[in-house]
Design a protein around this motif. Structure first.
Motif, PDB file in Angstrom:
ATOM      1  N   ASP A 526       1.114  -1.253  -0.145  1.00  0.00           N
ATOM      2  CA  ASP A 526      -0.194   0.175   0.038  1.00  0.00           C
ATOM      3  C   ASP A 526       0.523   1.447   0.053  1.00  0.00           C
ATOM      4  N   PRO A 527       0.788   2.006  -1.095  1.00  0.00           N
ATOM      5  CA  PRO A 527       1.785   3.276  -1.194  1.00  0.00           C
ATOM      6  C   PRO A 527       1.558   4.709  -0.335  1.00  0.00           C
ATOM      7  N   GLY A 528       0.848   3.852   0.346  1.00  0.00           N
ATOM      8  CA  GLY A 528      -0.182   5.165   1.880  1.00  0.00           C
ATOM      9  C   GLY A 528      -0.979   6.158   0.749  1.00  0.00           C
ATOM     10  N   PHE A 529      -1.028   5.710  -0.232  1.00  0.00           N
ATOM     11  CA  PHE A 529      -2.731   7.132  -0.901  1.00  0.00           C
ATOM     12  C   PHE A 529      -2.444   6.707  -2.633  1.00  0.00           C
ATOM     13  N   ARG A 530      -3.307   7.145  -3.156  1.00  0.00           N
ATOM     14  CA  ARG A 530      -4.002   6.019  -4.068  1.00  0.00           C
ATOM     15  C   ARG A 530      -4.355   7.597  -5.562  1.00  0.00           C
ATOM     16  N   PRO A 531      -3.388   6.268  -6.692  1.00  0.00           N
ATOM     17  CA  PRO A 531      -2.416   7.148  -7.616  1.00  0.00           C
ATOM     18  C   PRO A 531      -3.514   7.224  -8.680  1.00  0.00           C
ATOM     19  N   GLU A 532      -4.410   6.210  -8.460  1.00  0.00           N
ATOM     20  CA  GLU A 532      -5.304   6.229  -9.729  1.00  0.00           C
ATOM     21  C   GLU A 532      -5.866   8.247  -9.845  1.00  0.00           C
ATOM     22  N   GLN A 533      -6.180   7.952 -10.996  1.00  0.00           N
ATOM     23  CA  GLN A 533      -7.124   9.099 -11.971  1.00  0.00           C
ATOM     24  C   GLN A 533      -5.816  10.446 -11.109  1.00  0.00           C
ATOM     25  N   VAL A 534      -4.466  10.436 -11.129  1.00  0.00           N
ATOM     26  CA  VAL A 534      -3.889  12.169 -10.916  1.00  0.00           C
ATOM     27  C   VAL A 534      -3.254  12.046 -11.441  1.00  0.00           C
ATOM     28  N   PHE A 611      -3.717  16.615   0.383  1.00  0.00           N
ATOM     29  CA  PHE A 611      -3.654  15.439   1.227  1.00  0.00           C
ATOM     30  C   PHE A 611      -5.073  15.255   0.426  1.00  0.00           C
ATOM     31  N   LYS A 612      -6.349  15.889   0.581  1.00  0.00           N
ATOM     32  CA  LYS A 612      -7.726  15.426  -0.186  1.00  0.00           C
ATOM     33  C   LYS A 612      -7.303  14.987  -1.712  1.00  0.00           C
ATOM     34  N   THR A 613      -6.207  15.738  -2.221  1.00  0.00           N
ATOM     35  CA  THR A 613      -6.611  15.517  -3.494  1.00  0.00           C
ATOM     36  C   THR A 613      -5.645  13.849  -3.726  1.00  0.00           C
ATOM     37  N   LEU A 614      -4.476  13.165  -3.147  1.00  0.00           N
ATOM     38  CA  LEU A 614      -3.846  12.749  -3.329  1.00  0.00           C
ATOM     39  C   LEU A 614      -4.936  11.418  -2.528  1.00  0.00           C
ATOM     40  N   GLY A 615      -5.093  11.760  -1.559  1.00  0.00           N
ATOM     41  CA  GLY A 615      -6.150  10.408  -0.975  1.00  0.00           C
ATOM     42  C   GLY A 615      -5.354   9.791  -0.299  1.00  0.00           C
ATOM     43  N   THR A 616      -4.278  10.743   0.827  1.00  0.00           N
ATOM     44  CA  THR A 616      -4.030   9.926   2.166  1.00  0.00           C
ATOM     45  C   THR A 616      -4.255   9.970   2.923  1.00  0.00           C
ATOM     46  N   PRO A 617      -4.663   9.562   3.886  1.00  0.00           N
ATOM     47  CA  PRO A 617      -5.695   9.098   5.224  1.00  0.00           C
ATOM     48  C   PRO A 617      -4.928  10.084   6.270  1.00  0.00           C
ATOM     49  N   LEU A 618      -5.993  10.783   6.833  1.00  0.00           N
ATOM     50  CA  LEU A 618      -6.030  11.536   8.401  1.00  0.00           C
ATOM     51  C   LEU A 618      -6.017  10.815   9.178  1.00  0.00           C
ATOM     52  N   LEU A 619      -5.196  10.369  10.394  1.00  0.00           N
ATOM     53  CA  LEU A 619      -5.561   9.432  11.484  1.00  0.00           C
ATOM     54  C   LEU A 619      -5.541  10.675  13.051  1.00  0.00           C
ATOM     55  N   ARG A 620      -5.406  11.755  12.719  1.00  0.00           N
ATOM     56  CA  ARG A 620      -5.368  12.456  14.227  1.00  0.00           C
ATOM     57  C   ARG A 620      -5.673  13.707  13.796  1.00  0.00           C
TER      58      ARG A 620
END
Length: 880
Positions: A526-534, A611-620
């Motif tokens: 898991d790269p930690g982000f969503r690379p598709e459609q970017v 972070f929204k564009t990359l799709g990286t999850p916010l943990l806290r």
């Protein structure tokens, strides 16, 4: 000299064979007539005179053979005869010819293609003067596992002054700049090099001249341009010399054009300028240790790499003793330039593939050798007649070897077509960044390799049948001469060949499966982000802009891009992917108060929507907002790796840290959020500690624009995004446009390349092994038809016959598997650096490969075994 002349005369006689034979016949006839005349003068009748003359002269044909032997070219003449006979044999047996030629052509062609790769990437000398004397020098810090770091200018000057092993040292620093002065700004690559750089490499410009040391010291704005840049921007005109280029708003004068195709390692810069034009040249002169410069050196004659390394280790140790305690581990690493260009892992991968494709050739040779051994039994009558007519065993062996040479030569011609197609395939599936792959081709050295492979193939293919034939006893029996049946020796050779095929096949399959599993392991990370459609694009703002102007410019660009149809969100970061992480001092507020420490981490400035564009999850905590401006409190978002290292087991929100030691005047950052881990150095490397600060508080000149689209192919939006950015400022170049998936996938390019080729080779090896054991069992059934008929006439069940035939093949396959596993256990340990998520001795891989091979052997044995059960006992008893 006299012997050489005689040999040439004899060799030349081969090309005048008809004339020579005619002259020899005329000479013999004249001698015969002389003897006849002598006999007639002595009173003999004409008939008796001719008869006595022939007796005295001897057999005409025998005399001709003696004359031919005296000329010393009989062996060559016989070789020509054997080759012509071999061609006729191939024409008479089209089925055997097609199978044998295609099998060997595949092996020879694949090896020729692989040699072309090795020749271009590893064997061919680098295009510089005396390339074996060139090395790269790197600053290293073993305490931080940093092996190849750039070097500061001050250190290079000390190395040059104290070193006796190097004739000279030069420096280089590739960078990106903005070419202005036109309707639109353009991003180009520039290399800043020392004045002796081109002299050290032995490169002369195609047009104009290079800058001198005095011009560099005076910081004159002079540049050389690449041949490609000369053609695209000046049309190859001589007017380029003396023309001005406006780079980052400052004009430079062109004084030379570099040769076509020139590059330094992977650096094919558009413009080359003096190192003294580096923006921070004056400030960097006093820096020590790690720095910005690549260092290349030329060894003095007769100085080895080991001697140079020993000297540089001594020099670096003396210099490090003058450094602060924390930096005294710095050293120097000397690497041959040829090794630097390819890299150790690429070399290992290429040698592994070369070994794999050579195994394919050996399997092909084993298959064809088995066919020839089976075919030799059908030639017993022919060989027997030859022996009866006086041919010795050496003559028979020479004939068989000549036939195998003919077969190998024909296969080699078709192999060149296979090699050409293989090279095209390799160029198509290769990773684009692999060194010197564009130079691969069927060059004279590759053709020479093909000839050597043909000769090796001829020897190996013809050796076993020739040895088998030489061991047989010649028997005179019945109506003609014949050779005894193949016997145990011939059968043992065929069994050994099949075992060898399976052993080699399992070596290939184990390597292929290990690489495939490694590829799957990497792709499942898991790269930690969503690379598709970017969509990704690089931006570069003018150097004259202030921080406030950059913030305003970036915000305006994001607004224009967000307004485009099909855009979901957009964000900015310095660079989404990174090469390495430096160690920096920082001070943390913790349970025990303020604590200073050193830590390796990455710092990046990001926009609000990153972070929204990359799709990286916010943990806290929270993401950045518009309130996090340049005049507000310094805030930061950390990833979970950095949080765990700074405050293990504690809530990081609201805690503070600053960059630098406790006594520094740096501002404190307050942690407002924690995000997940991101693999920014590639999927195979563990995520590093990362901190993010608002773009508004620390804008950089170079940024990466990320755009999440609703389109399945983000590249469809490339034109619209570029137009939106240019609408804000035409002097901001938009370059290196690509999808985020492609950029992430580039890390997997070499691994996919290795796995793809090895899969192809393994599939071919598996097919050949199956064909080999099928042919063996089929031949065994055909030679045991009489025996099988007797067994069935005596009451043997079809199942028993089936098990007997299949068991014979499975025993050979099992023997090959056992030998292959032993070899694989010894060889796969060399692949450990190419594997990820799987061990070289992974038991699941070995078991799976063994089962696959045994199943293939079972299927290959079942078909001829099933045919054996359908033998009619009455027909079999009459079978000879």
């Amino acid at each position: 000299m006299r012997r050489l002349r005689a040999a040439l005369v004899r060799l030349g006689g081969l090309f005048r064979k008809q004339r020579g034979e005619r002259e020899m016949a005329e000479e013999l006839e004249s001698h015969l007539q002389m003897h006849i005349e002598d006999n007639r003068r002595s009173g003999m009748t004409p008939e008796e005179a001719r008869r006595q003359a022939r007796i005295r002269l001897g057999g005409v044909e025998q005399v001709k053979e003696e004359v031919r032997d005296a000329r010393g070219v009989r062996l060559i003449s016989e070789l020509g005869q054997d080759i012509r006979y071999g061609l006729r044999q191939l024409r008479r047996n089209p089925g055997f010819t097609v199978v044998a030629v295609l099998t060997l052509a595949l092996g020879i062609g694949a090896n020729t293609a692989m040699f072309s790769v090795l020749n271009a990437v590893l064997f061919r000398p680098l295009p510089y003067r005396s390339p074996s004397q060139l090395v790269m020098l790197w600053t290293e810090d073993p305490s931080q596992n940093l092996r190849e770091e750039r070097t500061a200018e001050w250190d290079v000057e000390q190395w040059q002054r104290e070193s006796k092993a190097f004739a000279e040292l030069a420096i280089s620093d590739p960078a990106s700049v903005t070419l202005t002065g036109g309707a639109h700004a353009e991003r180009i690559s520039v290399a800043r090099v020392s004045a002796n750089f081109f002299h050290l490499l032995g490169i002369e410009p195609a047009e104009g001249r290079v800058f001198s040391a005095k011009e560099a010291e005076q910081r004159q704005r002079l540049v050389l341009i690449s041949h490609g840049f000369w053609e695209t921007h000046f049309g190859g005109s001589q007017d380029a010399i003396g023309a001005n280029l406006v780079i980052d708003g400052v004009p430079r004068r062109v004084i030379g054009v570099l040769p076509e195709g020139f590059r330094f390692l992977q650096d094919a810069s558009d413009v080359w300028e003096p190192d003294t034009l580096s923006p921070d040249w004056d400030a960097s002169r006093s820096n020590r240790g790690a720095g910005q410069w690549f260092v290349i050196g030329r060894l003095r004659p007769n100085v080895t790499i080991r001697q140079a390394q020993a000297e540089m280790s001594t020099i670096s140790g003396r210099l490090a003793s003058q450094m602060p305690t924390s930096e005294r581990e710095l050293g120097v690493r000397v690497v041959p330039l040829s090794l630097q260009e390819t890299g150790a892992n690429l070399r290992l991968a290429l040698w592994m593939l070369a070994g794999a494709v050579f195994f394919v050739l050996l399997i092909a040779i084993s298959n064809v050798t088995g066919l020839l051994l089976a075919r030799s039994a059908s030639r017993r009558h022919e060989i027997g007649i030859r022996v009866a007519l006086g041919a010795g065993r050496s003559r028979i062996v020479r004939q068989l070897l000549a036939e195998s040479l003919t077969l190998a030569a024909v296969s080699g011609l078709f192999g060149l077509l296979v090699a050409w197609a293989g090279i095209r395939l390799i160029l198509m599936i290769r990773p684009v960044h692999l060194a010197r792959f564009t130079e691969i081709g069927l060059e004279p050295r590759a053709l020479g390799c093909a000839m050597v492979l043909c000769l090796l193939t001829a020897i190996l293919v013809g050796l076993a049948p020739a040895i088998s034939m030489a061991r047989r006893n010649v028997v005179e029996a019945g109506e003609g001469a014949r050779v005894a049946s193949p016997g145990i020796s011939n059968r043992g050779m065929r069994h050994a060949l099949v075992v060898t095929e399976f052993a080699l096949a399992i070596l290939l399959l184990v390597g292929a499966v290990l690489l495939i599993r490694s590829l799957w392991s990497v792709e499942s990370v898991d790269p930690g982000f969503r690379p598709e459609q970017v969509l990704c694009a690089q931006l570069c703002t003018p150097a004259s802009m202030t921080a406030a102007q950059r913030v305003s410019l970036y915000n305006s660009m994001l607004e224009h891009v967000a307004a485009l149809p099909g855009v979901k969100s957009s964000g900015i970061i310095g660079d989404i992917f990174i090469n390495s992480v430096q160690e920096y001092p920082l001070t943390v507020e913790g349970r025990s108060g303020i604590v200073s420490r050193s830590m390796q981490f990455r710092r990046d400035e990001v926009s609000e929507g990153f972070f929204k564009t990359l799709g990286t999850p916010l943990l806290r905590g929270r993401f950045f907002s518009g309130a996090d401006g340049p005049d507000s409190q310094k805030v930061a978002i950390l990833n979970s790796v950095m949080v765990q290292r700074l405050w293990p087991g504690l809530d990081p929100l609201g805690r503070r840290f600053k960059l630098g030691p406790a006594t520094s005047a740096g501002e404190w950052f307050t942690v407002v959020g924690v995000v997940g881990k991101m693999h920014r150095e590639g999927l195979e490397k563990e995520p590093v500690a990362q901190m993010f600060v608002p773009l508004a508080q620390d804008p950089s000149r170079l940024e990466t624009l990320l755009v999440r689209t609703s389109s399945g192919d983000p590249l469809e939006m490339a034109g619209a995004v570029k137009a939106a950015v240019q609408q804000v400022d035409q002097q901001v170049p938009v370059y290196a446009v690509a999808t985020l998936e492609d950029r992430l996938g580039s890390f997997l390019g070499p691994r996919r390349f290795q796995a793809s080729l090895l899969i192809v080779f393994s599939a071919v090896a598996l097919l050949m092994a199956a064909i080999g054991i099928f042919g063996l069992i089929q031949y065994s059934v055909s030679t045991r038809t009489h025996e099988i008929g007797i067994r069935m006439a005596l009451g043997a069940e079809k199942g028993a016959v089936l098990r007997m035939i299949i068991g014979q093949g499975l025993k050979l396959a099992l023997a090959g598997v056992v030998i292959g596993i032993a070899g694989a256990l010894a060889l796969t340990r060399f692949l450990s650096s190419l594997l990820y998520g799987v061990k070289p001795t992974d038991p699941l891989t070995f078991v799976a490969v063994s089962i696959i091979l045994l199943v293939v052997a079972l299927v290959a044995c079942y078909i001829p075994a099933r045919r054996a059960t359908k033998v009619d006992p009455m027909v079999a008893l009459r079978y000879e």
